[in-house]
Motif scaffolding. Structure first.
Motif, mmCIF file in Angstrom:
data_model
loop_
_atom_site.group_PDB
_atom_site.id
_atom_site.type_symbol
_atom_site.label_atom_id
_atom_site.label_comp_id
_atom_site.label_asym_id
_atom_site.label_seq_id
_atom_site.Cartn_x
_atom_site.Cartn_y
_atom_site.Cartn_z
ATOM 1 N N GLY A 122 0.607 -1.130 -0.156
ATOM 2 C CA GLY A 122 0.180 -0.061 0.101
ATOM 3 C C GLY A 122 0.813 1.237 0.038
ATOM 4 N N VAL A 123 0.195 2.356 0.425
ATOM 5 C CA VAL A 123 0.857 3.610 0.242
ATOM 6 C C VAL A 123 2.019 3.790 1.380
ATOM 7 N N PHE A 124 1.865 2.670 2.145
ATOM 8 C CA PHE A 124 2.797 2.917 3.505
ATOM 9 C C PHE A 124 3.942 1.528 3.281
ATOM 10 N N GLY A 125 4.024 1.298 2.173
ATOM 11 C CA GLY A 125 5.044 -0.090 1.894
ATOM 12 C C GLY A 125 4.525 -1.251 2.027
ATOM 13 N N ARG A 126 5.043 -2.178 1.828
ATOM 14 C CA ARG A 126 4.643 -3.475 2.157
ATOM 15 C C ARG A 126 4.514 -3.969 3.486
ATOM 16 N N ILE A 127 3.396 -4.154 3.994
ATOM 17 C CA ILE A 127 3.148 -4.507 5.252
ATOM 18 C C ILE A 127 2.195 -6.170 5.437
ATOM 19 N N SER A 128 2.324 -6.671 6.414
ATOM 20 C CA SER A 128 1.662 -7.776 7.059
ATOM 21 C C SER A 128 0.559 -7.572 7.729
ATOM 22 N N VAL A 129 -0.555 -8.166 7.390
ATOM 23 C CA VAL A 129 -1.776 -8.069 8.216
ATOM 24 C C VAL A 129 -2.566 -9.235 8.654
ATOM 25 N N PRO A 130 -2.529 -9.141 10.124
ATOM 26 C CA PRO A 130 -3.126 -10.404 10.738
ATOM 27 C C PRO A 130 -4.635 -10.662 10.175
ATOM 28 N N PRO A 131 -5.141 -12.029 10.139
ATOM 29 C CA PRO A 131 -6.156 -12.257 9.613
ATOM 30 C C PRO A 131 -7.536 -11.973 10.442
ATOM 31 N N SER A 132 -7.538 -11.610 11.412
ATOM 32 C CA SER A 132 -8.587 -11.177 12.517
ATOM 33 C C SER A 132 -8.643 -9.948 12.840
ATOM 34 N N GLY A 133 -9.704 -9.468 13.555
ATOM 35 C CA GLY A 133 -9.973 -7.993 14.372
ATOM 36 C C GLY A 133 -9.509 -7.998 15.700
ATOM 37 N N ILE A 134 -9.063 -9.340 16.269
ATOM 38 C CA ILE A 134 -8.740 -9.291 17.716
ATOM 39 C C ILE A 134 -7.480 -8.907 17.854
ATOM 40 N N VAL A 135 -7.145 -8.003 18.858
ATOM 41 C CA VAL A 135 -5.811 -7.545 19.187
ATOM 42 C C VAL A 135 -5.534 -8.142 20.540
ATOM 43 N N SER A 136 -4.687 -9.030 20.740
ATOM 44 C CA SER A 136 -4.420 -9.630 22.088
ATOM 45 C C SER A 136 -5.584 -9.702 22.879
ATOM 46 N N GLY A 137 -6.554 -10.462 22.561
ATOM 47 C CA GLY A 137 -7.626 -10.945 23.389
ATOM 48 C C GLY A 137 -8.888 -9.897 23.295
ATOM 49 N N LEU A 138 -8.681 -8.661 22.587
ATOM 50 C CA LEU A 138 -9.306 -7.560 22.697
ATOM 51 C C LEU A 138 -10.439 -7.409 21.340
ATOM 52 N N LYS A 139 -11.636 -7.506 21.510
ATOM 53 C CA LYS A 139 -12.508 -7.362 20.390
ATOM 54 C C LYS A 139 -13.649 -6.303 20.644
ATOM 55 N N VAL A 140 -13.741 -5.735 19.396
ATOM 56 C CA VAL A 140 -14.636 -4.325 19.345
ATOM 57 C C VAL A 140 -15.388 -4.357 18.338
ATOM 58 N N SER A 141 -16.900 -4.183 18.506
ATOM 59 C CA SER A 141 -17.962 -3.987 17.494
ATOM 60 C C SER A 141 -18.480 -2.616 17.611
ATOM 61 N N LEU A 142 -19.098 -1.960 16.497
ATOM 62 C CA LEU A 142 -19.748 -0.865 16.461
ATOM 63 C C LEU A 142 -21.114 -1.056 15.698
ATOM 64 N N GLU A 143 -22.031 -0.572 16.124
ATOM 65 C CA GLU A 143 -23.409 -0.854 15.634
ATOM 66 C C GLU A 143 -24.274 0.392 15.758
#
Length: 696
Positions: free
Chosen positions: A465-486
């Motif tokens: 992308g515009v910030f160079g080559r990056i690796s992206v983890p497959p899920s939206g959970i960061v160290s056991g933290l999950k967030v949703s917006l409705e």
């Protein structure tokens, strides 16, 4: 309708042709073309039509040879008129006269075209020959269309209810908004308006394919795949003398705002009368609806389809990158994009070029986004090929697949560095809708494009992308933290907007967090503008705990800042104060406007050339006074021009109203459109439609 004919040569009295009658009314009923034209014969290929020849005196057909000739540009085909009661062949041009009618002034000739004839306007000639003498007559012209009622035609459709909906209906619905709050707007396809058939035929005549090689173009017009590609490119004007110029931002003072169009006929007739100058302006649903009209007129079954959260994948990697600030503001720095909705056309045909597995509905997209084989068109691509992920299937399968099934990678950027990332495999292609047969309810087509339920892949996404080559983890959970917006409920204009953030702590220790919430306005196909509302707080969450946080955007914002077609992009960024990790959740939604009341005296079924009164009103449901209120009514085929009513102040609960005289000059489905705006709104606040059926 009888018309005199012109003959060539010295013609004896006993074979002088005086009149020809194309039996327009009877043929149009037989060929399901009633209403397409009142002055010329319109028939469907592969089915016989009748022409009556009226001679100066009775003629003995046994003494002469009678041939018909069809001309299409420089292409001609001559064929004999047989005296037979047998059925005509649909494999080649053929004609017959019943034996009992051959000694009369008036003779009915039955003519049948091949089922794979070119769609075009033909000239018909008669040749009478006796020994060394040939007498020639120019009988006139007729229009030949595809025939979805004929099983041997590639566009054949099995059920009568389908044919009524996808060929004969001149009224449809376009689904817009967001997948969270789907709205619909009606559209008058207008194929029975005078001049529309001529405009559709003219599209073929002025196409680059016809101008560059007329003979080859005529030969290829028998193929619906070829027809769809030519017409798809001709609906936009990017490569040719096409119908519509597109515009997606700025003002529209030198044309018509795309949201103001209510039907195809006005657009096609304006294009035809302006010597093929592009009509300004269109956006995706306008392009699609005009193409749907053209295809229906020419005999190809078609319908308008909306994809909610449609991706435009520029680099063809099935990954859409979105960038957010650490405060939840969305940046406009990605070449990829996701439109809240995108509208294209599906047309029905057998794919003789691909095999039976790819028969049925085909995607055709006239909105000029990317070039296909050097021109701005897209498709026809089998829907089944998209479902099976056949990326190399013609035409444009990979582009269409990305539109409905790409993954969204959301990146959080701070000081030029990626500080958070997540993948959403469900966002793109959330819903795919079309109008149901014989109903105003939507038919969900999502399963036709996507059969599998996508789950996060164990691999990581590698993106340049515009910030160079990056690796992206497959899920939206960061160290056991999950967030949703409705959004707690679909907000209406004048109401506060209630957002709900849910945070789950799946780790074994307490987390100290910062919540930053941001809301931005956007158009359906663009990146958000500046923020209209922000909120933040600090909080603590215990191991295994689920927190639900409620936020409210004030009602004043939905009244003064948002127009009818605006969408809100909301995003929340949760930051762990100890680990500095961040996780993002985003949601987009639209604000429902209040309806405009439109009523027609005598009901919604009216007679042609008769005056009726339409009563229009809008009530202020907001808690504040509205200044500079404007109520507008317009309707192609019902009103000569827009009718506006103004009111300086509109108190809460008060209504602005007017009555307008309408009169229809032609039959079919017509639409009245009412709009409401005010001085503090950036655009139309409310828009409503009213369908009227006009009869002779």
């Amino acid at each position: 309708m009888e018309q005199a004919v012109r003959g060539r040569g010295l013609i004896p009295d006993n074979c002088q042709l005086k009149f020809v009658n194309f039996e327009i009314q009877e043929n149009h009923i037989t060929h399901e073309t009633v209403g397409l034209s009142s002055h010329q014969l319109v028939v469907r290929r592969g089915r016989a039509f009748q022409v009556t020849l009226i001679f100066q005196q009775p003629i003995d057909w046994s003494m002469y040879n009678f041939d018909l000739e069809v001309q299409l540009g420089d292409l001609t085909e001559r064929f004999p008129i047989h005296f037979s009661s047998q059925c005509l062949s649909s494999l080649h041009w053929s004609a017959r006269v019943f034996p009992e009618n051959v000694r009369s002034h008036s003779v009915s000739v039955h003519v049948c075209s091949p089922v794979l004839s070119a769609v075009a306007s033909y000239h018909l000639l008669l040749h009478i020959q006796r020994q060394y003498h040939i007498f020639n007559y120019e009988l006139g012209t007729f229009v030949l269309l595809c025939n979805p009622w004929c099983k041997d035609d590639p566009v054949s459709m099995p059920l009568e209810v389908q044919l009524q909906e996808y060929i004969q209906s001149d009224y449809g619905l376009v689904y817009v908004g967001t997948d969270q709050s789907v709205r619909h707007k009606p559209w008058a396809f207008g194929q029975y308006e005078p001049g529309v058939l001529e405009a559709c035929l003219q599209l073929l005549q002025v196409s680059p394919q016809h101008q560059n090689d007329r003979q080859n173009d005529y030969l290829r017009r028998a193929d619906p795949v070829y027809l769809c590609r030519v017409l798809c490119a001709m609906v936009n004007c990017n490569d040719d003398l096409g119908v519509l110029a597109g515009k997606w931002q700025g003002n529209y003072t030198d044309g018509v705002c795309p949201t103001d169009w209510t039907g195809s006929a006005e657009i096609l007739l304006q294009w035809l009368s302006s010597n093929c100058s592009p009509v300004r302006y269109g956006q995706c649903w306008v392009f699609a609806c005009v193409l749907c009209t053209v295809l229906r007129v020419l005999g190809i079954p078609s319908r308008v389809v909306t994809v909610f959260n449609a991706a435009h994948d520029v680099n063809a990697n099935l990954i859409i990158e979105e960038y957010y600030s650490s405060k939840g503001e969305k940046f406009n720095i990605s070449k990829d994009s996701v439109w809240n909705f995108h509208v294209w056309v599906e047309c029905w045909m057998r794919r003789e070029d691909l095999g039976a597995d790819f028969n049925g509905w085909q995607v055709v997209d006239p909105t000029p986004q990317e070039k296909s084989a050097g021109i701005y068109c897209c498709g026809p691509c089998p829907v089944s090929a998209v479902q099976r992920r056949c990326l190399h299937c013609p035409f444009d399968a990979s582009f269409i697949l990305a539109s409905v099934d790409a993954d969204v990678v959301r990146l959080i950027i701070r000081d030029g560095l990626v500080v958070g990332r997540s993948v959403d495999t469900e966002w793109v292609g959330q819903l795919i809708y079309t109008k149901s047969i014989g109903s105003n309810k939507p038919e969900n087509l999502t399963h036709m494009y996507k059969t599998r339920t996508k789950t996060p892949s164990p691999r990581t996404y590698s993106s340049s992308g515009v910030f160079g080559r990056i690796s992206v983890p497959p899920s939206g959970i960061v160290s056991g933290l999950k967030v949703s917006l409705e959004v707690e409920k679909t907000p209406s204009m004048g109401d506060s907007i209630c957002l709900c953030v849910t945070i789950s702590n799946h780790s074994r220790h307490a987390r100290f967090l910062t919540e930053r919430l941001n809301a931005q306005l956007k158009h359906y196909n663009s990146c958000p503008h500046e923020s209209i509302w922000k909120d933040h707080r600090q909080l603590e969450i215990q191991p295994g705990q689920v927190l639900t946080l409620h936020h409210s955007i004030p009602a004043s914002l939905s009244t003064s800042l948002m127009a009818h077609d605006d969408i809100v992009n909301a995003a929340v960024v949760i930051k762990d104060m100890n680990t500095k990790e961040r996780v993002l959740a985003a949601q987009e939604f639209n604000i429902c406007s209040h309806d405009i009341s439109i009523e027609v005296e005598g009901g919604d079924r009216i007679q042609m050339k008769t005056n009726y009164m339409a009563h229009v009103s809008y009530t202020n449901h907001c808690s504040t006074v509205i200044s500079g209120a404007v109520l507008c009514l317009e309707g192609f085929g019902l009103l000569q021009s827009k009718h506006e009513t103004r009111q300086a102040l509109l108190q809460p609960g008060e209504s602005i109203q007017t009555s307008v005289s309408i009169m229809a000059s032609s039959p079919g489905t017509k639409l009245l459109q009412g709009t409401f705006s005010h001085s503090h709104s950036p655009g139309v606040v409310s828009r409503s439609f009213h369908k009227i059926s006009v009869h002779n």
